[in-house]
Enzyme design. Sequence first.
Site, PDB file in Angstrom:
ATOM      1  N   LYS A  64      42.419 -39.062 -70.450  1.00  0.00           N
ATOM      2  CA  LYS A  64      41.854 -37.738 -70.700  1.00  0.00           C
ATOM      3  C   LYS A  64      42.018 -37.427 -72.178  1.00  0.00           C
ATOM      4  O   LYS A  64      43.129 -37.389 -72.699  1.00  0.00           O
ATOM      5  CB  LYS A  64      42.549 -36.686 -69.853  1.00  0.00           C
ATOM      6  N   LYS A  93      37.762 -39.103 -68.877  1.00  0.00           N
ATOM      7  CA  LYS A  93      37.226 -37.765 -69.131  1.00  0.00           C
ATOM      8  C   LYS A  93      37.311 -37.430 -70.605  1.00  0.00           C
ATOM      9  O   LYS A  93      38.379 -37.645 -71.190  1.00  0.00           O
ATOM     10  CB  LYS A  93      38.047 -36.759 -68.325  1.00  0.00           C
TER      11      LYS A  93
HETATM   12  C1  PBG Z   1      42.716 -28.588 -66.834  1.00  0.00           C
HETATM   13  C2  PBG Z   1      41.342 -29.146 -66.890  1.00  0.00           C
HETATM   14  C3  PBG Z   1      40.385 -29.043 -67.917  1.00  0.00           C
HETATM   15  C4  PBG Z   1      39.215 -29.623 -67.417  1.00  0.00           C
HETATM   16  C5  PBG Z   1      39.500 -30.093 -66.132  1.00  0.00           C
HETATM   17  N1  PBG Z   1      40.819 -29.804 -65.832  1.00  0.00           N
HETATM   18  C6  PBG Z   1      40.435 -28.376 -69.241  1.00  0.00           C
HETATM   19  C7  PBG Z   1      41.405 -28.775 -70.254  1.00  0.00           C
HETATM   20  O1  PBG Z   1      42.111 -29.776 -70.135  1.00  0.00           O
HETATM   21  O2  PBG Z   1      41.496 -28.026 -71.215  1.00  0.00           O
HETATM   22  C8  PBG Z   1      37.903 -29.681 -68.148  1.00  0.00           C
HETATM   23  C9  PBG Z   1      36.686 -29.872 -67.296  1.00  0.00           C
HETATM   24  C10 PBG Z   1      35.394 -29.568 -67.948  1.00  0.00           C
HETATM   25  O3  PBG Z   1      35.298 -29.314 -69.166  1.00  0.00           O
HETATM   26  O4  PBG Z   1      34.401 -29.572 -67.224  1.00  0.00           O
HETATM   27  N2  PBG Z   1      43.703 -29.257 -67.481  1.00  0.00           N
END
Ligand code: PBG
Length: 329
Positions: free
Chosen positions: A199, A252
């Site tokens: 991520k 992601k």
């Molecule tokens: C929470 C989380 C996030 C997303 C999914 N789970 C945001 C972040 O890490 O700030 C982002 C998903 C998206 O942008 O569609 N940690």
Amino acid sequence: MYLNNIRPRRNRKNHAMRSLMRETILTVDDLIMPLFIVEGKDQIIPVDSMPGISRFSRDLIVKEVKELWNLGVKCVSLFPALDDSIKDRLATESKNPNGLLQKTIKDIKDACPDMLIMTDVAMDPYSSDGHDGIVCEKTGEILNDETLDILSAMALSQAQAGSDIIGPSDMMDGRVGHIRETLDSEGFHKTQIMSYTAKYASAFYGPFRDALDSAPKAGDKKTYQMDPANLTEALREIELDEAEGADILMVKPGISYLDVIAKMKERTNLPVAAYNVSGEYAMVKAAAEKGWIDGEAVSLEMLTSFKRAGCDMILTYFAKECAINFAKN
Ligand code: PBG
């Protein structure tokens, strides 16, 4: 005369031939729909930066989920949008058995028992600091090991409510193993973990943070989410998540990280997922609204490219639209 006898175009000559030649086929079975939920009744609150996407109250989310199931979507990922008044430093609300998320999971399971439910594990939607881990009050540092107990308690509470797939999105070190151990010790050995393995600290999450009002109050997420410049580091995270007991690995965001997806697929025997995130969705919608691109065609092309890169499943805000589209054709 030059003899031009090698002709790839033969294999593209018409629709039937192209169908026969197609290497990658996207179907509704590949798609997971993220859904935002809010307290209250009879509420559908649009997310301004994500045209076509709304936050639903519990009564209406059940209808939405049934509709998705009838369209062939078999998994939804739930994200609660909470009032600031119930957020605190330690994300206490995240383990409330009567919390919005827990109640919604039960409602959905009552109404649509076969729909798979995935839930996110990270402190940010519940944290007054807007971070995925505990913020040290003295230094502002995100505390790793102190956060693990909170993440595990959150995961356990989601599993107890009926979640099928736990999705740790927090990027703390050791969280997959910690959560696995907690789930197993409480008898939830059947609950899966889809780890957000790679991520990245991405600028593509903006619209999601609008939807949940979960942006960090100070600083950024770069000490825990990965540097977009790095690929080898993702390989290291794969090894850790495999060793800690993840069932599915995820990359992601998606569209700017197809190389990471391809590499991950090559390196692991676990299923690979990608998250086609909010900013990727918003860009397509914005350009389509301007009439600059054909949004439907672009979204299908994007999702097909995820599969071509090696994805087994895709979390995407386009899931419902795609499912409607597939049902038509
Ligand atoms: C929470 C989380 C996030 C997303 C999914 N789970 C945001 C972040 O890490 O700030 C982002 C998903 C998206 O942008 O569609 N940690």
